[in-house]
Design a protein around this motif. Sequence first.
Motif, PDB file in Angstrom:
ATOM      1  N   THR A  76       0.845  -1.186   0.000  1.00 50.89           N
ATOM      2  CA  THR A  76       0.000   0.000   0.000  1.00 50.89           C
ATOM      3  C   THR A  76       0.879   1.233   0.000  1.00 50.89           C
ATOM      4  O   THR A  76       1.948   1.251   0.595  1.00 50.89           O
ATOM      5  N   GLY A  77       0.408   2.278  -0.690  1.00 45.42           N
ATOM      6  CA  GLY A  77       1.206   3.487  -0.860  1.00 45.42           C
ATOM      7  C   GLY A  77       0.772   4.607   0.052  1.00 45.42           C
ATOM      8  O   GLY A  77       0.233   4.380   1.147  1.00 45.42           O
ATOM      9  N   ALA A  78       1.001   5.825  -0.378  1.00 52.10           N
ATOM     10  CA  ALA A  78       0.717   6.995   0.430  1.00 52.10           C
ATOM     11  C   ALA A  78      -0.788   7.176   0.615  1.00 52.10           C
ATOM     12  O   ALA A  78      -1.584   6.810  -0.252  1.00 52.10           O
ATOM     13  N   LEU A  79      -1.173   7.722   1.733  1.00 56.40           N
ATOM     14  CA  LEU A  79      -2.563   8.135   1.992  1.00 56.40           C
ATOM     15  C   LEU A  79      -3.555   7.013   1.759  1.00 56.40           C
ATOM     16  O   LEU A  79      -4.571   7.205   1.097  1.00 56.40           O
ATOM     17  N   SER A  80      -3.283   5.845   2.306  1.00 53.05           N
ATOM     18  CA  SER A  80      -4.140   4.680   2.059  1.00 53.05           C
ATOM     19  C   SER A  80      -4.508   3.941   3.337  1.00 53.05           C
ATOM     20  O   SER A  80      -4.239   2.757   3.478  1.00 53.05           O
ATOM     21  N   PRO A  81      -5.174   4.608   4.302  1.00 55.97           N
ATOM     22  CA  PRO A  81      -5.479   3.907   5.558  1.00 55.97           C
ATOM     23  C   PRO A  81      -6.425   2.716   5.376  1.00 55.97           C
ATOM     24  O   PRO A  81      -6.199   1.664   5.973  1.00 55.97           O
ATOM     25  N   ILE A  82      -7.456   2.872   4.541  1.00 52.47           N
ATOM     26  CA  ILE A  82      -8.419   1.773   4.386  1.00 52.47           C
ATOM     27  C   ILE A  82      -7.782   0.594   3.641  1.00 52.47           C
ATOM     28  O   ILE A  82      -7.893  -0.554   4.097  1.00 52.47           O
ATOM     29  N   PRO A  83      -7.074   0.833   2.528  1.00 52.15           N
ATOM     30  CA  PRO A  83      -6.339  -0.288   1.922  1.00 52.15           C
ATOM     31  C   PRO A  83      -5.338  -0.935   2.880  1.00 52.15           C
ATOM     32  O   PRO A  83      -5.182  -2.164   2.881  1.00 52.15           O
ATOM     33  N   MET A  84      -4.700  -0.129   3.718  1.00 53.79           N
ATOM     34  CA  MET A  84      -3.771  -0.726   4.670  1.00 53.79           C
ATOM     35  C   MET A  84      -4.516  -1.631   5.641  1.00 53.79           C
ATOM     36  O   MET A  84      -4.097  -2.771   5.906  1.00 53.79           O
ATOM     37  N   ALA A  85      -5.637  -1.161   6.171  1.00 53.07           N
ATOM     38  CA  ALA A  85      -6.415  -1.985   7.097  1.00 53.07           C
ATOM     39  C   ALA A  85      -6.884  -3.265   6.407  1.00 53.07           C
ATOM     40  O   ALA A  85      -6.833  -4.364   6.980  1.00 53.07           O
ATOM     41  N   ALA A  86      -7.308  -3.129   5.145  1.00 59.76           N
ATOM     42  CA  ALA A  86      -7.781  -4.301   4.395  1.00 59.76           C
ATOM     43  C   ALA A  86      -6.645  -5.305   4.194  1.00 59.76           C
ATOM     44  O   ALA A  86      -6.847  -6.524   4.290  1.00 59.76           O
ATOM     45  N   SER A  87      -5.448  -4.802   3.938  1.00 60.15           N
ATOM     46  CA  SER A  87      -4.311  -5.688   3.745  1.00 60.15           C
ATOM     47  C   SER A  87      -3.973  -6.422   5.038  1.00 60.15           C
ATOM     48  O   SER A  87      -3.621  -7.610   5.024  1.00 60.15           O
TER      49      SER A  87
END
Lengths: 237, 237, 256, 256
Positions: free
Chosen positions: B22-33
């Motif tokens: 996951t890249g910059a400014l991606s809290p929801i993708p980070m949580a999903a990962s």
Amino acid sequence: MDAALLINAIAELIGDAGHVATGALSPIPMAASMLARRRSGGKMRVTVLGSRRNSRFTGGAKELFDSAAQGRIDVFFLSGAQIDGEANINLLSIGDYEKPKVRFSGSFGSPYLYMLVPRVILFRPEHDRRALVPKVDFISAPGWSEPEVYRPGGPAALVTGKCLFDWRKDERRFALRSAHPGEDAASIRAATGFDYAEPATVPTTPVPDAALREEIRDLVRSEVAEVYPRFAEEFAV
Amino acid sequence: MDAALLINAIAELIGDAGHVATGALSPIPMAASMLARRRSGGKMRVTVLGSRRNSRFTGGAKELFDSAAQGRIDVFFLSGAQIDGEANINLLSIGDYEKPKVRFSGSFGSPYLYMLVPRVILFRPEHDRRALVPKVDFISAPGWSEPEVYRPGGPAALVTGKCLFDWRKDERRFALRSAHPGEDAASIRAATGFDYAEPATVPTTPVPDAALREEIRDLVRSEVAEVYPRFAEEFAV
Amino acid sequence: MTESLQELVARIPDGAMLVVPPDYSGVAIAATRALVERGVRDLHVVASPSSGIQSDLLIAAGCVRTMEAAAVTLGEFGVAPAFNAAVRAGSIRMLDSTCPALHAALNAAEKGLPFIPLRGLIGSDVLRHRPDWKTIQNPFSDTPDPIVLLPAIRPDIALFHAAAADREGNVWVGRRLELSVMAHAARQTLVTVERVLDTCFFDREELVPGVLPSLYVTAIAVAERGAWPLGIDEEYEPDAEAQARYARGALFMETV
Amino acid sequence: MTESLQELVARIPDGAMLVVPPDYSGVAIAATRALVERGVRDLHVVASPSSGIQSDLLIAAGCVRTMEAAAVTLGEFGVAPAFNAAVRAGSIRMLDSTCPALHAALNAAEKGLPFIPLRGLIGSDVLRHRPDWKTIQNPFSDTPDPIVLLPAIRPDIALFHAAAADREGNVWVGRRLELSVMAHAARQTLVTVERVLDTCFFDREELVPGVLPSLYVTAIAVAERGAWPLGIDEEYEPDAEAQARYARGALFMETV
């Protein structure tokens, strides 16, 4: 061969360079760099490939080449199984490339460093017509380049077991600078396979005194032995 | 916006990928990962840009891009201020490029990663005709490329606050996959500025139960907060 | 061995190309404020590859002629206000780029190459607006295979902040190797540090891979909390409150 | 997590392109002997950038079809005897290269580039004998400026020896970053180590810059003194006596 004389002579050629690097299989250039650094009061930066103590590189093997391209290395050393009068060097093979009579290890970084480091000192202790030839069988790295070729670097001098040559870039040939004790203009001319310029009187290469020899022996023991244990052992004898 | 639903939906899309970044400014993708990794029993590799705990990169900022080019990253996330029906994304500006009406931060790594990472999941919570447009004003990264262009990667899906779209590479358009609770085919069509395929009946995106919500909250607190403290704070509320 | 912040930034002439790191890599904010105070003009700021409050401060103070970046952003705290206004007003020249292109172009300078290829980019309007980038046919391919060549970026100055230098002037950068690339690529490198340690990093072999050797370091100044309101990993967290204050509309450095 | 030496080398198929490090960087000699024992054939060995006893052992045993190197040498101990004989006999295909070209071509693979430019080389017979290298006009120069492009080298396998791995399979390479470049560039990376530590290198931030992450590591085998008769910096010195014995004419591995 008087290794201490060569070490001292090369240290003189290094002069007050900012950053000197030595490559593979270079115990005498390494010792000379150590001496030049000591004479600079420790200000000179010396990078020895293969040394931990005498290298401040941290980025792996490529850093030598990158920093040379950045202009951060002032002096480097190369040798040649053959060196010719145009300062071409051959580190690869004798005879036909496909079926060589003699094969050496290879060209290492010479096709690059010879062209990028401003002052490359050529060092070839064996001085005879097999080593110093009219034309090399294989150009590992060329002594000069056409004007359109990007080439901030090139040869500065050639140090052999018999003498020192300067490289005259404009004339595209070597010029005898000094003869080691026991040699003279005629003996050097006889042993050299290529033509070169020669002064009316040939100075003698300075001979280290006992104190300087002791200093060099000490540097070989304390610094050079880390990278070249066999050389250091033989030097001590 | 039901962030937990989006996190769960994206985790489903990630599936059993080997390596998700996951890249910059991606809290929801980070949580999903993080959720997808937990579901893999920890086998999935997740690399979060800007995290120390959730990154095993050691070679500096370029390693993400190099490893993507090496084929070592399977899933990445991108967003767009505008996204169009050909999956082009715009992260840069609205209006004329030289004199934009609105300027965003910039295209980051999208012109590269969108083309090299096999499965890029587009995520854009705001789903309206300003965000999902017929044609983006500026193509930060193209949704598709001519056949001669080297492009092992591209879009896989688009996740919004209203629905999930699949990307149909062959048809070069999106296809509605499921509608989030409260939405239906008509409401999504009305809010979308580009055309897309649509099934006869539109499934509903799975809604996380209380236990799953608790699990996600826990992951946000324990992992996402390191990189996105403000998001974690708001999520906890 | 060290010098004052004022001496350090006096080494940055008007019109210099200045490369700076992203917000997570050690940003020399204290030095940037000193640079603004001395009234530098016409900088070409290269973000490696993105920048935030540092570039915004410089733009707000009118120090920047050209901004080259993959993104300028305050991250979670929103848009960079001065940058945003300047782009919309056309008062700075913006060279929009992308992270891997900036890494690659600095890497090219590090290697002394005039250019370097990069995959991706084709079809992006980022490429379309960069006439200084060239698309060629891959000379090693028999079939059509367009590829982009980027000219090297060789900055005059690299400027960043790190936790510590040692007594030889070596700088600990740790895993932030993008700082080393910047320093290798730039003609001069200026570093602010939290402190100078009376040790030599090379005495501890395990530290060596994370060290930028003094060979690449032109000058060092001590600046405690020199990255504030950004953080530096080993030392202190970013100050969210101060950044939020900045993002809420303060265009001038006094408010930070 | 680890496997036997035999399992490790079974991953190297006949005909593979195998990249190996220089003598000072951690050479997997024990694995090389296991590879010879299993009778691998037709290897394309790429030295990154030079090689010594390792390549000589493989050539002596008839495992090598193509050797690509800037140099093959036993260093202070003289010529590599099997290599030398094979080149003179024409029994291997020799791709002569130069150190920075090998670094650059592996770096190109690391970056997923089909090619990378390199300065120097022009006028060298090394270039003249490499029809796979191309000289072009620098597209960014208005005046004549020839420059060489090298195709990327993407090895099937990288093989090296290191002091230690951790329990996650991360490998300590320290300042030998050429090992990381090899691993990044290769499709698979096989590592022998002196030992596996029951720790995680990432728990100690100061170690991180010298770690090759397990992302790049395909398999690990424990081989104590696995670099002998070469050394490995943190562990043991090269064995000069054994190397001299080898150099004195022993063409077969039994003599080492």
